[in-house]
Design a protein around this motif. Sequence first.
Motif, PDB file in Angstrom:
ATOM      1  N   GLY A  24      26.147  79.389   5.079  1.00 38.03           N
ATOM      2  CA  GLY A  24      27.214  79.681   6.025  1.00 38.03           C
ATOM      3  C   GLY A  24      27.391  78.569   7.032  1.00 38.03           C
ATOM      4  N   LEU A  25      26.279  78.096   7.566  1.00 35.00           N
ATOM      5  CA  LEU A  25      26.323  77.002   8.537  1.00 35.00           C
ATOM      6  C   LEU A  25      27.023  75.790   7.943  1.00 35.00           C
ATOM      7  CD1 LEU A  25      25.171  75.933  11.334  1.00 35.00           C
ATOM      8  CD2 LEU A  25      23.374  74.907   9.958  1.00 35.00           C
ATOM      9  N   THR A  26      26.632  75.457   6.706  1.00 31.94           N
ATOM     10  CA  THR A  26      27.226  74.297   6.037  1.00 31.94           C
ATOM     11  C   THR A  26      28.730  74.449   5.936  1.00 31.94           C
ATOM     12  OG1 THR A  26      25.205  74.020   4.754  1.00 31.94           O
ATOM     13  CG2 THR A  26      27.164  72.929   3.928  1.00 31.94           C
ATOM     14  N   LEU A  27      29.157  75.615   5.444  1.00 26.87           N
ATOM     15  CA  LEU A  27      30.588  75.803   5.246  1.00 26.87           C
ATOM     16  C   LEU A  27      31.338  75.756   6.574  1.00 26.87           C
ATOM     17  CD1 LEU A  27      32.491  76.263   2.907  1.00 26.87           C
ATOM     18  CD2 LEU A  27      32.369  78.715   3.363  1.00 26.87           C
ATOM     19  N   VAL A  28      30.818  76.467   7.553  1.00 32.55           N
ATOM     20  CA  VAL A  28      31.500  76.554   8.842  1.00 32.55           C
ATOM     21  C   VAL A  28      31.619  75.180   9.507  1.00 32.55           C
ATOM     22  CG1 VAL A  28      31.176  77.351  11.214  1.00 32.55           C
ATOM     23  CG2 VAL A  28      31.013  78.974   9.338  1.00 32.55           C
ATOM     24  N   VAL A  29      30.493  74.458   9.582  1.00 32.27           N
ATOM     25  CA  VAL A  29      30.522  73.157  10.254  1.00 32.27           C
ATOM     26  C   VAL A  29      31.424  72.178   9.513  1.00 32.27           C
ATOM     27  CG1 VAL A  29      29.118  71.151  10.876  1.00 32.27           C
ATOM     28  CG2 VAL A  29      28.266  73.433  11.327  1.00 32.27           C
ATOM     29  N   GLN A  30      31.309  72.180   8.183  1.00 29.68           N
ATOM     30  CA  GLN A  30      32.115  71.222   7.416  1.00 29.68           C
ATOM     31  C   GLN A  30      33.598  71.548   7.519  1.00 29.68           C
ATOM     32  OE1 GLN A  30      30.459  71.034   3.449  1.00 29.68           O
ATOM     33  NE2 GLN A  30      28.831  69.665   4.117  1.00 29.68           N
ATOM     34  N   ALA A  32      35.094  73.173   9.905  1.00 32.67           N
ATOM     35  CA  ALA A  32      35.554  72.886  11.262  1.00 32.67           C
ATOM     36  C   ALA A  32      35.808  71.400  11.448  1.00 32.67           C
ATOM     37  CB  ALA A  32      34.506  73.375  12.266  1.00 32.67           C
ATOM     38  N   ALA A  33      34.855  70.580  10.987  1.00 34.94           N
ATOM     39  CA  ALA A  33      35.025  69.127  11.126  1.00 34.94           C
ATOM     40  C   ALA A  33      36.249  68.657  10.354  1.00 34.94           C
ATOM     41  CB  ALA A  33      33.776  68.414  10.610  1.00 34.94           C
ATOM     42  N   LYS A  37      39.496  66.908  12.108  1.00 29.69           N
ATOM     43  CA  LYS A  37      39.836  65.529  11.784  1.00 29.69           C
ATOM     44  C   LYS A  37      41.215  65.428  11.151  1.00 29.69           C
ATOM     45  CE  LYS A  37      38.602  61.318  11.743  1.00 29.69           C
ATOM     46  NZ  LYS A  37      38.077  60.609  12.885  1.00 29.69           N
ATOM     47  N   THR A  38      41.466  66.319  10.200  1.00 30.97           N
ATOM     48  CA  THR A  38      42.702  66.213   9.430  1.00 30.97           C
ATOM     49  C   THR A  38      43.917  66.568  10.268  1.00 30.97           C
ATOM     50  OG1 THR A  38      41.394  66.901   7.532  1.00 30.97           O
ATOM     51  CG2 THR A  38      43.760  66.839   7.250  1.00 30.97           C
ATOM     52  N   THR A  39      43.849  67.669  11.017  1.00 32.29           N
ATOM     53  CA  THR A  39      45.013  68.027  11.834  1.00 32.29           C
ATOM     54  C   THR A  39      45.272  66.943  12.869  1.00 32.29           C
ATOM     55  OG1 THR A  39      43.540  69.388  13.178  1.00 32.29           O
ATOM     56  CG2 THR A  39      44.925  70.532  11.582  1.00 32.29           C
ATOM     57  N   GLY A  40      44.210  66.361  13.391  1.00 36.95           N
ATOM     58  CA  GLY A  40      44.370  65.264  14.346  1.00 36.95           C
ATOM     59  C   GLY A  40      45.153  64.118  13.744  1.00 36.95           C
ATOM     60  N   GLU A  41      44.798  63.760  12.522  1.00 37.24           N
ATOM     61  CA  GLU A  41      45.458  62.631  11.872  1.00 37.24           C
ATOM     62  C   GLU A  41      46.906  62.959  11.515  1.00 37.24           C
ATOM     63  OE1 GLU A  41      44.401  59.709  11.735  1.00 37.24           O
ATOM     64  OE2 GLU A  41      45.579  58.695  10.205  1.00 37.24           O
ATOM     65  N   VAL A  42      47.122  64.194  11.055  1.00 37.63           N
ATOM     66  CA  VAL A  42      48.488  64.582  10.691  1.00 37.63           C
ATOM     67  C   VAL A  42      49.392  64.536  11.923  1.00 37.63           C
ATOM     68  CG1 VAL A  42      49.908  66.513   9.921  1.00 37.63           C
ATOM     69  CG2 VAL A  42      47.833  65.934   8.679  1.00 37.63           C
TER      70      VAL A  42
END
Lengths: 274, 424, 229
Positions: A24-30, A32-33, A37-42
């Motif tokens: 769960g931690l892996t999925l959530v953190v990844q 979120a990151a 990152k992507t919305t920022g770039e878009v």
Amino acid sequence: MIRYGKLVHMEVRRFRYFLLGMMGLTLVVQVAALIWKTTGEVHRLRAGGAPVPFFGFDKLTFTWAVFNTQAMFALPILVSAAGLALYVFLIWYRDWLGRGTFAYRLLMLPTARRNLYLAKLTAILLFVFSLLAFQLLALPIEQGIFNLIVPAEMRMDSYFTDIIQANQAFSLLLPLSGAQFLYQYGLGVICILVAFTAVLLERSFRFWGIGYAVIYATACIAAFVVPLLTLGFDRDDAYLYPKEIFGILTAVIMVVAAASIGLGFRLLSRKITV
Amino acid sequence: MKRTRYALTVVLCLFALGTLGYYYAFASDERLPPFQLVTVEGDAKEGAALELSGTYGGRMYSKPLIVTTEGSVYRLQETLAEAVLDSRSWLLELPGLKEIRKEHPNFMRGKSSTSGWYEDEEKLIYADAVVSGGQSRTARLDADLLDLKSGKTSRFSVPLPDQKYDFAYTEDVQLVGDQLHVLVAQRKLEAGSANLPTVYVDYVLNLSDGSLIDRKKLAFDWKTTPGASLQISVVTEGMATAPSDSVILQIDEIMQKQVSEHVAAELKLLNEKLVSYSYSTDEMKELPSLFKPGDEPYRVFNTLDGNVLTSLRPDDDADQLEWTRTDLTTGKQLASLSVTGEQLGAQDIGSSFAVDGRIYVLLYPTRLNVPESMQDDGEPTMAAVLDADSGKVLYRGKVVSVDPKRSAEKELKQLQLNNLNRRE
Amino acid sequence: MIEVENVRKRYRRRWVLDGLSFRAEKGRITCLIGLNGAGKSTALKAMMGLTPYQEGSIRLEGMALDKRSYERISFVPDHLPMPSAMKLGEGLQFMADFYASWNASRARELMHFFDLNEGERVGNLSKGTAAKYNLVLGLAPDTDYVLMDEPLSGIDVFSRETVASVFSSEWLEGRGVLLTTHEIAEMEHLIDHAVLLKGGRTVRSFDCERVRDEEGKSVLDLMREVLLA
């Protein structure tokens, strides 16, 4: 054999919440990151920003996203790895801690003692491989999220192998070569065997046990590292040829593995004490 | 009902093994496109010796690969096992040394100098000059001899009279009659000055008793321009072990200009000469060189095939290649030829080299010094093999994309082959 | 019969068991009695393979102990060796999974007898309740022998009464019982055979009823005589 299976199931069951937590931690953190990152770039591109070429590609790709979130993607993996490394030891010590020393119960079971060892080994390997498998499955899910965020005209498809190579942690943990996977994790299994036997040494000899454990672990590591460093496989004037050095290293690994298993089994069946 | 108790573990097992299994069976294959060198004209056997290397783009990281007449092989990341097994392969796989390792593995142990070998029908000899010891330097010459007929080995170690050098490098080992000649390049390091000249010495040992008979210092008759230094290199043989009674030295007069502190120094080649030194007669003879004033270092490629010297020089525009072949025993020039890229069906000549009486050339269909936008229109890279003595084209081949499902033009555009080698 | 013969065990520099010999017969209740540190708990643990010993032998019906022996001998240690997060019902399932000799109906009866709730977690039990559950785990399987280490120590008076009642119940009928205890006063009337330990070895081994009849002494009297001498 059946009892071995039941023991494996028991070990898996005891750890299930931690395992699910790591996943769960892996999925959530990844995720979120990725989203951040992507919305920022878009937004940046929509606002008129110029596309930054990524290895020669102009459009956004999921590979780009993975490449630019290195640390955040790798962080939960590192945490999980540390947790599992710790559990290599805790999977034993857990039975002795606390008020109810479950070790009594396990050692009294009408089953060969080596089944306890093998079940714990199997459980650890199962946790490692299932986390790796989870990461592999998480990637297409994350790619789907990426595709939802980035409009079709701004993005491009990626090769799956490029995605793996985009993050250093991935290319290390999931090497593209099957042979490399076997070598890496094979060595990992042998390290676990040495650790298990060290724990059993400590549990069998109590007072001096920790000393024996440290000596044993050091001896195993030295047996492998010393030839690697001194035989000079990369030195021009070395006496032995690379094939011979490889043979020696392989033999050492086999001996360390056999010794660890043999000693571990013996300690568990004859010398261990509660 | 009872069976589902173990569902957690069973599912976890299947999940882990299934996913990883699928990954390694299918998903981890990079699916890189295959290429191949196909014959355009000439003898396919000549083309079979070629190995073109470069990179394939189009992915995140460029993938190095090698293309031959059999197909393409991508050099993917080494596994742990390969990292150990392939170490020192540059040394152990050299032509000549590879055979020695197969036939006399124990003799070859611990011997690291590539140029210290000599082999003929009767003897296998290895000699190396060794400098050891911190303050009190000792230099000596170690020689190991294997008699191929009897299988006996013997060993000599001779202290060298010149003790004051910091480095000694064995450049060549030759046997003339019963005398072993070891050509050693020696250099002294002095704090502060980097360009102390290297001294070349021919040490002569008596093979029957291992004693040092003579020590001949090679003197080069050369007046250097102030500020320039001489860089000497030995023109190498195809086979490290081949017998020859002389050694060819290439002498470059180089002026080093340090433009600024952070930029690498500019090397300007003022002059280049070829000199042959005969072990048996002590004679130093100047040989004709293809060097032209204004050439940059390493423009002219010199190589030895037994007693024939080949010199190769590509011209400024990279569309013409000229070469000469000289027989060193007679001094006669066997050939002086040139070829243009157009004659070979391409535009530009890339890298080239000569080995074994043949000239190997890598060719590009487009001009090399044209901006990238005009280049790489998907035209194939080509290679040619020419006979060095006659200039006849023995083979011409081009690189094609093999997979019919891919667009050949698109794939060739991503392919950049820069090097040509001969396979052993 | 479980036969312990000349068992010696060393821990660091001390011989905790120093030539211990005794027998535990089927159908009888045998008690190892001794002062603290006499090696009572260690003896039981050695018999269950929970700790190694250097010399001597321990035999079940003439044969050496192996993994199958533990289907025939159960052990109730001085604390409850189960994970705290585990529910009592899950513990019973665990035992059922691994022991062919597990008797699920007897387990249910015992749970009822001790008034235990299957949904309760091990970590939440009081010492007395934990001791009772411990007994359930030890008595439910169809084992020929039951070993108990200090079954009455540290628990409240009422729980102690319940536990003591087990010894004269049908739960132990026909089985060989070997126990260790401090509470000799409460247990004296329950045990058949007593083994007095001092310094890791047997100093006196006797049938309780015979001694009471012939010598007129209670076990406690003999204890004082032999162990405090």
